[in-house]
Write a protein that holds these residues in place. Sequence first.
Motif, short mmCIF file in Angstrom:
data_model
loop_
_atom_site.label_atom_id
_atom_site.label_comp_id
_atom_site.label_asym_id
_atom_site.label_seq_id
_atom_site.Cartn_x
_atom_site.Cartn_y
_atom_site.Cartn_z
N THR A 69 0.70 -0.78 -0.07
CA THR A 69 -0.48 0.30 0.61
C THR A 69 0.66 1.03 -0.28
OG1 THR A 69 -1.44 -1.32 1.32
CG2 THR A 69 -1.51 0.71 1.72
N TYR A 70 1.65 1.43 0.56
CA TYR A 70 3.07 2.48 0.73
C TYR A 70 3.57 3.00 -0.56
CZ TYR A 70 6.57 6.18 1.37
OH TYR A 70 7.15 6.70 1.65
N VAL A 71 4.03 1.92 -0.92
CA VAL A 71 5.32 1.13 -1.97
C VAL A 71 3.86 2.44 -3.93
CG1 VAL A 71 5.59 0.66 -4.66
CG2 VAL A 71 5.93 -0.38 -2.63
N SER A 72 2.46 1.15 -3.51
CA SER A 72 1.38 2.00 -4.18
C SER A 72 1.61 3.34 -4.07
CB SER A 72 0.60 1.44 -4.15
OG SER A 72 -0.75 1.49 -4.59
N SER A 73 1.76 3.99 -3.13
CA SER A 73 0.87 5.87 -2.44
C SER A 73 2.18 6.12 -2.72
CB SER A 73 0.73 5.87 -1.34
OG SER A 73 1.55 5.50 -0.52
N ALA A 407 -4.84 -0.52 -7.15
CA ALA A 407 -3.51 -0.17 -6.37
C ALA A 407 -2.69 -0.71 -6.43
CB ALA A 407 -4.20 -1.14 -5.03
N ILE A 408 -2.06 -1.41 -7.74
CA ILE A 408 -0.75 -1.70 -8.19
C ILE A 408 -1.00 -1.33 -9.83
CG2 ILE A 408 0.51 -3.36 -8.45
CD1 ILE A 408 -0.35 -2.84 -6.04
N TYR A 409 -1.38 -1.65 -10.66
CA TYR A 409 -0.99 -1.64 -11.88
C TYR A 409 -1.23 -0.13 -12.04
CZ TYR A 409 -2.00 -1.93 -17.12
OH TYR A 409 -1.69 -1.56 -18.08
N PHE A 410 -2.33 0.48 -12.30
CA PHE A 410 -2.57 1.85 -12.55
C PHE A 410 -0.97 2.33 -12.33
CE2 PHE A 410 -6.69 1.05 -14.08
CZ PHE A 410 -6.41 0.83 -15.29
N PRO A 411 -0.79 2.66 -10.99
CA PRO A 411 0.13 3.49 -10.09
C PRO A 411 1.86 3.37 -11.16
CG PRO A 411 -1.47 2.97 -8.72
CD PRO A 411 -2.19 1.82 -10.12
N VAL A 412 1.80 1.87 -11.54
CA VAL A 412 2.79 0.95 -11.88
C VAL A 412 3.07 1.67 -13.58
CG1 VAL A 412 4.41 -0.54 -12.86
CG2 VAL A 412 3.52 -0.51 -10.43
N GLU A 413 1.84 1.44 -13.62
CA GLU A 413 2.40 2.47 -15.70
C GLU A 413 2.33 3.47 -15.35
OE1 GLU A 413 2.55 -0.16 -18.40
OE2 GLU A 413 2.47 -1.95 -16.82
N MET A 414 1.55 4.65 -14.64
CA MET A 414 2.23 5.46 -14.66
C MET A 414 2.96 6.16 -14.64
SD MET A 414 -1.57 6.96 -13.87
CE MET A 414 -1.80 6.49 -12.13
N TYR A 415 3.85 5.59 -13.92
CA TYR A 415 5.19 5.83 -12.87
C TYR A 415 6.23 5.35 -14.19
CZ TYR A 415 9.27 6.03 -9.71
OH TYR A 415 10.79 6.13 -9.15
N ARG A 432 7.72 -4.83 -12.34
CA ARG A 432 6.89 -5.56 -13.26
C ARG A 432 6.82 -6.67 -12.71
NH1 ARG A 432 3.13 -3.15 -16.51
NH2 ARG A 432 5.30 -3.15 -17.52
N THR A 433 8.19 -7.57 -12.18
CA THR A 433 7.37 -8.87 -11.03
C THR A 433 6.83 -8.24 -9.60
OG1 THR A 433 9.70 -8.71 -11.78
CG2 THR A 433 9.12 -9.68 -9.07
N PHE A 434 7.07 -6.91 -9.42
CA PHE A 434 5.73 -6.56 -8.36
C PHE A 434 4.57 -6.83 -8.20
CE2 PHE A 434 3.65 -3.01 -6.35
CZ PHE A 434 3.93 -3.39 -5.06
N SER A 435 4.45 -5.93 -9.75
CA SER A 435 2.87 -6.20 -9.91
C SER A 435 2.33 -7.06 -10.31
CB SER A 435 2.67 -5.10 -11.77
OG SER A 435 1.56 -4.95 -11.66
N LEU A 440 -1.10 -12.08 -8.96
CA LEU A 440 -1.23 -13.41 -8.75
C LEU A 440 -2.26 -13.54 -7.38
CD1 LEU A 440 1.16 -15.18 -9.64
CD2 LEU A 440 -0.23 -14.73 -11.02
N VAL A 441 -1.90 -12.96 -6.10
CA VAL A 441 -2.92 -12.87 -5.41
C VAL A 441 -4.20 -12.48 -5.23
CG1 VAL A 441 -2.56 -12.15 -2.51
CG2 VAL A 441 -0.19 -12.39 -3.45
N THR A 442 -4.18 -11.39 -6.07
CA THR A 442 -5.97 -10.64 -6.57
C THR A 442 -6.35 -11.71 -7.38
OG1 THR A 442 -4.87 -8.31 -6.80
CG2 THR A 442 -6.94 -9.60 -7.70
N MET A 443 -5.61 -12.78 -7.86
CA MET A 443 -6.89 -13.85 -8.42
C MET A 443 -7.22 -14.68 -7.44
SD MET A 443 -4.54 -14.28 -11.96
CE MET A 443 -5.42 -16.04 -12.52
N VAL A 444 -6.15 -14.91 -6.94
CA VAL A 444 -6.26 -16.22 -5.90
C VAL A 444 -7.64 -15.55 -4.52
CG1 VAL A 444 -6.01 -17.56 -3.44
CG2 VAL A 444 -4.40 -17.27 -5.74
N ALA A 445 -7.56 -14.07 -3.97
CA ALA A 445 -8.65 -14.09 -3.37
C ALA A 445 -9.77 -13.97 -3.93
CB ALA A 445 -8.01 -12.20 -3.10
#
Length: 459
Positions: A69-73, A407-415, A432-435, A440-445
């Motif tokens: 969450t902090y990395v995303s923000s 929280a992950i994809y759009f912030p990373v791509e804009m960065y 990209r590895t982080f994303s 994978l965690v999101t799909m499982v959840a």
Amino acid sequence: MAVQCSLELAKDSCCDDDGRQIRTGTYWTCIAHIITAVIGSGVLSLAWSIGQLGWIAGPISMLCFAIVTYVSSFLLSDSYRSPHPVTGTRNYTYMDAVKVNLGKKQTWVCGLLQYLSMYGTGIAYVITTSTSMRAIQRSNCFHREGHQASCAYGDSFYMLLFGAIQIVCSQIPNFHNMEWLSIVAAIMSFSYSSIGLALGFAKVIGNGRIKGSIAGVSTDTAAQKVWTVSQALGDIAFAYPYSIILIEIQDTLKSPPPENQTMKKASMTAIFITTFFYLCCGCFGYAAFGDQTPGNLLTGFGFYEPYWLIDFANACIVLHLVGGYQVYSQPVFAFVEKWLQNKFPNNGFVNKFYSIKIPLLPAVKMNLLRLCFRTAYVLSTTGIAMLFPYFNQVLGVLGALNFWPLAIYFPVEMYFVQKKIEPWARKWVVLRTFSVICLLVTMVALVGSVEGLISAKLS
């Protein structure tokens, strides 16, 4: 939606450098907005989540989500201004930032997910508030009749009551008029989180031992364990990210200092505070009840006494979620109303404001579009909550839906775009590895939470 100022007044004290309403937000009001958005109904499910994951995986998962969450923000706060994070043009919403950096097609996807997530959060808050209102009534019943009494009450009346309150609160014009509501809501969130923590700690002391196990709550089959672990990850995911409203919160901050600097500092402080409360509430709740940990710590009635403290904690939840509902709803209101005003600039229903004088209060400006749309919005969230009143399952689905893309994809791509990071550069590979891991965690959840929601509806 920001109030537009005329160009002639752009340098006046009531207007900002771009002719919009002047921003007055500070480091402290930013923390209040973030805590109001983050410490919501999700904190109440964390003891159950740790119970499903166990003593090792539970706390580690929570710390991982805090870091993510902090990395995303951190990444997203630099997208508030474009092309430069300090001197560039302001992006007033998350969608504006995506449009400038990633183009129109991705903006539509982002908007759909963002506003669907905000709408879903409103539904979750209706469910949580009604559960807390009902818990107050049950607590008083248990105190009078004894802990073995049935004390069964329905949710519908309380959902309708909360909806009626939100119809009134939804007439607050915009985010810039909500600082007082966020501060009150943040105080309430600290209050009930502290009570949950204190009650869990007292229960552990009373038991004389720490309950729970490394593997977590046992289930009849391995498949059931997979589903509950997946749902627990979804619940934790719901409890943390506030990316969907980060840009809107950042747009309330005055400058100087640069908005991204204030947001990064406020995010670090707010995430540290919330993680401390989350770990304490979740761990002490699981330590107190072990395999019998309730899905909602303050309404599942692991605690019965002191009943007045349980009542007070649930009242704090209600007051907090009154503000929390607005924090997530105001961006939706602003987007729809702005779009309609641009689409129908000469329509009186859309654009005309009426001044209404209420005795003992300042004059209120009312707009028919605002009144009708916002009322219909609140009624729809209330109606869906009445159809699917399943606390943990709804939180899990919402957390999984919103976590990776927003929280992950759009912030990373804009960065990547803003910093002009080349493919296969070291920072590109790391992010990209982080994303991908977060995906994978999101799909499982998501799979586990949807299964839990279907099972709850059918049972």
